[in-house]
Design a protein around this motif. Structure first.
Motif, PDB file in Angstrom:
ATOM      1  N   PHE A 198       0.806  -1.213   0.000  1.00 33.18           N
ATOM      2  CA  PHE A 198       0.000   0.000   0.000  1.00 33.18           C
ATOM      3  C   PHE A 198       0.843   1.269   0.000  1.00 33.18           C
ATOM      4  N   ARG A 199       2.157   1.089  -0.090  1.00 32.54           N
ATOM      5  CA  ARG A 199       3.025   2.264  -0.299  1.00 32.54           C
ATOM      6  C   ARG A 199       3.030   2.677  -1.771  1.00 32.54           C
ATOM      7  N   GLY A 253      -9.669  -4.373   6.108  1.00 28.10           N
ATOM      8  CA  GLY A 253      -9.114  -3.037   6.329  1.00 28.10           C
ATOM      9  C   GLY A 253      -9.571  -2.104   5.238  1.00 28.10           C
ATOM     10  N   GLY A 254      -9.290  -0.815   5.405  1.00 23.04           N
ATOM     11  CA  GLY A 254      -9.701   0.180   4.417  1.00 23.04           C
ATOM     12  C   GLY A 254      -8.554   1.095   4.055  1.00 23.04           C
ATOM     13  N   HIS A 255      -8.486   1.522   2.782  1.00 29.43           N
ATOM     14  CA  HIS A 255      -7.423   2.408   2.312  1.00 29.43           C
ATOM     15  C   HIS A 255      -8.039   3.406   1.331  1.00 29.43           C
ATOM     16  N   GLY A 261      -2.759   0.844  -3.757  1.00 33.57           N
ATOM     17  CA  GLY A 261      -1.544   0.045  -3.704  1.00 33.57           C
ATOM     18  C   GLY A 261      -1.522  -0.960  -4.829  1.00 33.57           C
ATOM     19  N   ILE A 262      -0.708  -1.965  -4.705  1.00 34.26           N
ATOM     20  CA  ILE A 262      -0.613  -3.007  -5.727  1.00 34.26           C
ATOM     21  C   ILE A 262      -0.608  -4.377  -5.044  1.00 34.26           C
ATOM     22  N   ILE A 263      -1.035  -5.375  -5.795  1.00 31.14           N
ATOM     23  CA  ILE A 263      -0.884  -6.775  -5.398  1.00 31.14           C
ATOM     24  C   ILE A 263       0.018  -7.415  -6.443  1.00 31.14           C
ATOM     25  N   ALA A 264       0.993  -8.193  -6.024  1.00 31.21           N
ATOM     26  CA  ALA A 264       1.987  -8.692  -6.974  1.00 31.21           C
ATOM     27  C   ALA A 264       2.433 -10.095  -6.593  1.00 31.21           C
ATOM     28  N   LEU A 265       3.047 -10.774  -7.573  1.00 31.18           N
ATOM     29  CA  LEU A 265       3.613 -12.103  -7.400  1.00 31.18           C
ATOM     30  C   LEU A 265       5.101 -12.026  -7.695  1.00 31.18           C
ATOM     31  N   LEU A 280      -4.607  -1.930  -6.851  1.00 30.24           N
ATOM     32  CA  LEU A 280      -5.690  -2.132  -5.892  1.00 30.24           C
ATOM     33  C   LEU A 280      -6.548  -0.877  -5.781  1.00 30.24           C
ATOM     34  N   ASN A 281      -7.785  -1.106  -5.450  1.00 32.99           N
ATOM     35  CA  ASN A 281      -8.722  -0.003  -5.210  1.00 32.99           C
ATOM     36  C   ASN A 281      -9.361  -0.224  -3.842  1.00 32.99           C
ATOM     37  N   LYS A 282      -8.918   0.548  -2.866  1.00 33.30           N
ATOM     38  CA  LYS A 282      -9.444   0.522  -1.500  1.00 33.30           C
ATOM     39  C   LYS A 282      -8.847  -0.600  -0.650  1.00 33.30           C
ATOM     40  N   ARG A 283      -8.944  -1.861  -1.068  1.00 37.10           N
ATOM     41  CA  ARG A 283      -8.514  -2.935  -0.189  1.00 37.10           C
ATOM     42  C   ARG A 283      -7.969  -4.103  -0.994  1.00 37.10           C
ATOM     43  N   GLU A 284      -7.313  -5.029  -0.284  1.00 34.88           N
ATOM     44  CA  GLU A 284      -6.682  -6.193  -0.912  1.00 34.88           C
ATOM     45  C   GLU A 284      -7.682  -7.336  -0.968  1.00 34.88           C
ATOM     46  N   ALA A 285      -8.695  -7.195  -1.804  1.00 38.69           N
ATOM     47  CA  ALA A 285      -9.756  -8.200  -1.884  1.00 38.69           C
ATOM     48  C   ALA A 285      -9.332  -9.339  -2.812  1.00 38.69           C
ATOM     49  N   TYR A 286     -10.005 -10.487  -2.646  1.00 39.09           N
ATOM     50  CA  TYR A 286      -9.695 -11.647  -3.478  1.00 39.09           C
ATOM     51  C   TYR A 286      -9.917 -11.357  -4.961  1.00 39.09           C
TER      52      TYR A 286
END
Length: 870
Positions: A198-199, A253-255, A261-265, A280-286
């Motif tokens: 989320f940075r 959680g909420g952002h 932020g980003i989700i990555a592999l 990501l938009n707001k949260r790290e959802a599935y």
């Protein structure tokens, strides 16, 4: 590219137009610019190599505008110059004219003025052009590095730098990798981690909506259009119930922000997977994680197995198949997603994040206990974020396309540096794995030597069943946790008291022999004297009964000591007297005066401070008067005399038995500590808590006594000739004298690289317990310790196999790209594209160098496959 036979074999990258020179002209024209970047043509390799003016024979003259000084008398000297273009060596001569100081001759006196502080607005603002140029340059460099033509025709992930160690189908895998035994399928598996950051956000501010990434779809980000189509069709997912804690990563959680932020592999070697990053938009959802996983796995769908680590792996994979099936039913025509048939996935939680999970998650989802995981801790993404988060302050202000381009370039730059260091990294990792494998194997073998064969057979059977079932999370609900003690494995309160109050066992085997008996009884007098001295000092003078009982014990000890002294004089005293006489005669013969009589003892005979109570002080005086005499008490000259050899040998053997008894008692009481943990949970109320607390105090006191007794006896053993680094009776530190790990909450990061206390290499003390209930309790506590030792040994063995396979894949990777770039060079030569031909040759040479370094660093037999039928 210079023509054949042409003298112009040099080229300056800093002169305008990058002109070609012969050596004479280059040295003449660069007399005042000696630090320009020079490239030299290699007729053998067919491309340009870096060189310096110093390597070509340039001499730096000081003081005369680049000309030699007419008054020079000294020979030139070699100097090292650090410049923005690199570090180079050059011959240098200073002017020797009187008015010139040597140090000032190399200082630049004319500053470069780029701004106007009088009229700042007269200087054109070219920031926008500079930003665009830097962005385009980074994109062109990525295309050049990948051998791709710039434009929209770049294919998926074609501009990324791939990991040489991980399995890349069609590039670096064995031809017969599918024939490998299923037990070793992890050697062909892709290990990767999932994590959100989320940075790496983006501010919610007006920006150009038409700005798209130049590297769109060809870098590490997933296809933006495909994800937008997927998100609009999938809709808002239903919240899933959690069987663990409510983590922010799971959507609790909420952002804020346009992009939160980003989700990555990323693979285990910290290489981002192509097409695996999703904004990501707001949260790290599935919703986002599923797309990142499916998109990132597209190049690896041909594998049989992937090993996944995720902060919330205990929850994520439960309904992953159901969510994927729902996605397939929508039949979305996505260009970047060609298949949903992903390899079999085994999920685990990173070791650092597992500490925030429930106890069972730390066992069933820990890479330490899952077969085929090696020493992969699953936290590489955190290290990757720590390296790349510095750019987030800039990228959060950029437009969407520009932000993707910059991050793609940052990750590629990091990957290139890791590729260049990969051989050294693998060599270091393999050496470490082999070292820890040897240490854990030796520790496990020592442990198993002290456990009965029946127990080992039973435990190995339980371990095989657990390893077979744990890889499927659907089995976890009905599985036993072998790495923690059974809930019902507790002593009764009477049993716990018996363990805590049990006396030390007596040394046997040498009784009945006169000298042995005399020395052993004297050791017993010594021990009772020390014990009574401690009790007298701790006695309460107001408790008359206790004081009188101590007085009777002191009087009894006096009588026993007198009998023991006479027996000692009979069997040992004559040998001591003979040794003293020999030493006295030797001293007289060499002109020195020897001591007369029996040598005085200096240890455990010192007068101690008296107490305020007269009776207790008298007891201390009586104890002090009890004379203890043993071979270890004598001076070195007497103790090492040949006539004392037998007596010293007997005492040493008896002391070794005494030290072993102390260690066994320490182990017993440290193990009994776990009974207090169990007892604490068997009842409630203040009375129960106080009773357990009292037992704990007793246990700690007895354990400390055993520890101190061992340390005291060990000092005596050293005086008797035992080496200081003896492997059996080692130095016992406070860190060593701690219980072994049986509960998950006792586990600390790095335990897998700690061999543990030497105190727990021997569990034979459990077999010596006379009470069956106590013995069974001991084995219940030893069992999880054995399981953890077995797991540590298995993971290090797997890590050795994995590193060797990664080494082989790395050599195949470098060979593949060496040949690929060589073929590109030949194609470019046929088409008359000389620039492309030269660059391809240089890239082929780069991979040839990497291949040579890898072969030099790796063992010669890494090509030998493991797990194939002979």
């Amino acid at each position: 590219m210079p023509a054949e036979g042409a003298p112009c074999r040099l080229r300056c990258y800093d002169c305008l137009g990058r002109p070609h020179y012969c050596e004479t002209c280059l040295l003449r024209t660069h007399r005042r610019t000696p630090f320009h970047r020079i490239w030299q043509w290699s007729t053998e390799d067919g491309f340009w190599h870096k060189t310096t003016t110093g390597a070509l024979g340039m001499k730096l003259w000081g003081g005369h505008n680049g000309a030699p000084c007419p008054n020079i008398t000294r020979d030139p000297r070699m100097m090292v110059f650090v410049h923005e273009h690199g570090v180079s060596s050059m011959s240098c001569s200073f002017c020797e004219c009187a008015e010139m100081a040597g140090g000032e001759q190399l200082v630049t006196s004319e500053p470069l003025q780029l701004t106007d502080n009088v009229a700042p607005k007269t200087v054109p603002d070219r920031y926008r052009e500079l930003s665009n140029s830097a962005r385009e340059f980074a994109y062109l460099r990525q295309c050049k590095r990948a051998g791709e033509m710039p434009g929209k025709t770049t294919t998926r992930g074609s501009l990324t730098v791939k990991c040489p160690c991980c399995p890349q189908p069609g590039i670096n895998m064995r031809v017969n990798w599918k024939d490998r035994c299923a037990d070793y399928s992890y050697l062909d598996a892709l290990f990767y981690s999932i994590d959100g950051n989320f940075r790496q956000s983006q501010r919610n501010k007006p920006m150009d909506k038409n700005d798209v990434a130049l590297s769109r779809g060809a870098g590490y980000f997933a296809d933006v259009d495909d994800f937008r189509e997927y998100a609009s069709k999938i809709g808002k997912p239903e919240p899933e119930l959690t069987t663990c804690h409510k983590f922010g990563a799971a959507g609790y959680g909420g952002h804020n922000g346009k992009v939160s932020g980003i989700i990555a592999l990323a693979c285990r070697h910290m290489f981002m997977l192509p097409g695996s990053i999703v904004d990501l938009n707001k949260r790290e959802a599935y919703l986002y994680v599923d797309f990142a996983v499916v998109s990132g796995m597209q190049p690896y769908v041909g594998l049989r197995l992937v090993k996944q680590t995720y902060d919330i792996a205990c929850q994520y994979l439960i309904n992953f198949g159901r969510r994927l099936e729902h996605w397939k039913q929508l039949c979305l025509p996505l260009a970047s997603i060609t298949t949903f048939n992903l390899p079999r996935t085994e999920g685990a939680i990173g070791l650092w994040h597992s500490l925030a999970h429930q106890i069972l998650c730390r066992i069933f989802k820990s890479p330490e206990f899952m077969p085929g995981s090696g020493r992969y801790e699953g936290e590489g993404m955190e290290r990757l974020w720590a390296i790349t988060n510095d750019v987030s302050a800039r990228t959060k202000e950029m437009t969407s396309g520009h932000r993707h381009d910059v991050l793609n370039d940052v990750y590629s730059d990091l990957h290139v540096r890791r590729v260049h260091n990969i051989a050294h990294m693998l060599e270091t990792s393999l050496n470490e794995a082999e070292r820890f494998l040897q240490e854990t194997t030796e520790a496990l073998e020592k442990l198993e030597q002290s456990v009965s064969n029946d127990k080992l057979t039973e435990w190995r059977r339980d371990e095989a069943k657990w390893l077979r079932d744990v890889v499927d999370f659907r089995n976890h609900e009905h599985m036993e946790d072998p790495y923690s003690p059974h809930v019902d494995a507790a002593l009764s309160e009477a049993g716990a008291l018996k363990v805590l109050k049990e006396d030390k066992s007596k040394t046997s085997g040498l009784q009945g022999v006169g000298m042995v008996s005399a020395i052993q009884e004297m050791i017993e007098i010594e021990r009772e004297k020390l014990r009574l001295t401690k009790k007298v000092r701790e006695a309460d003078p107001l408790k008359t009964r206790q004081r009188n009982a101590l007085g009777r014990r002191v009087l009894a000890l006096q009588g026993q000591a007198e009998v023991c002294r006479r027996q000692y004089e009979r069997f040992v005293g004559e040998r001591v007297t003979a040794a003293v006489e020999d030493i006295r005669l030797a001293c007289r013969s060499c002109g020195t005066e020897g001591a007369s009589g029996r040598p005085a003892t200096t240890r455990a005979q010192r007068r101690t401070q008296l107490l305020e109570d007269a009776y207790l002080s008298e007891y201390l005086e009586m104890l002090h008067a009890i004379h203890v005499e043993l071979p270890s008490y004598y001076a070195t000259g007497i103790r090492t005399h040949p006539k004392m050899e037998e007596a010293v040998s007997i005492e040493r053997k008896l002391r070794e038995g005494q030290a072993k008894d102390a260690l066994d008692e320490l182990r017993t009481h440290l193990t009994a500590l776990y009974s207090l943990e169990d007892l604490r949970g068997q009842g409630t109320g203040q009375a129960h808590g106080q009773r357990v607390k009292a037992l704990a105090a007793t246990e700690v006191a007895i354990g400390h006594q055993a520890r101190d007794e061992y340390r005291r006896v060990r000092k005596v053993l050293v005086e008797l000739g035992m080496p200081e680094d003896d492997k059996t009776f080692r130095i016992l530190t406070d860190e060593d004298a701690k219980p072994f790990i049986v509960f998950s909450h006792q586990h600390r990061r790095g335990d897998s690289k700690r061999t543990g206390s030497w105190l727990w290499e021997d569990f034979s003390f459990a077999n010596d317990q006379g009470d069956n209930e106590v013995k069974e309790y001991m084995y219940h506590k030893i069992r999880p310790f054995w399981f953890r030792k077995r797991a540590a040994r298995a993971r290090w063995q797997e890590e050795v196999y994995i590193k060797r396979e990664e080494m082989y894949r790395t050599t195949l990777f470098f060979e593949y790209y060496r040949d690929r770039w060589s073929a590109r060079g030949m194609d470019a030569a046929e088409d008359g594209r000389e620039g492309a031909m030269v660059y391809a040759r240089r890239q082929s040479h780069r991979y040839a160098r990497l291949l040579a370094d890898a072969r030099h660093a790796f063992p010669s037999d890494v090509s030998m496959g493991i797990g194939f039928a002979k």
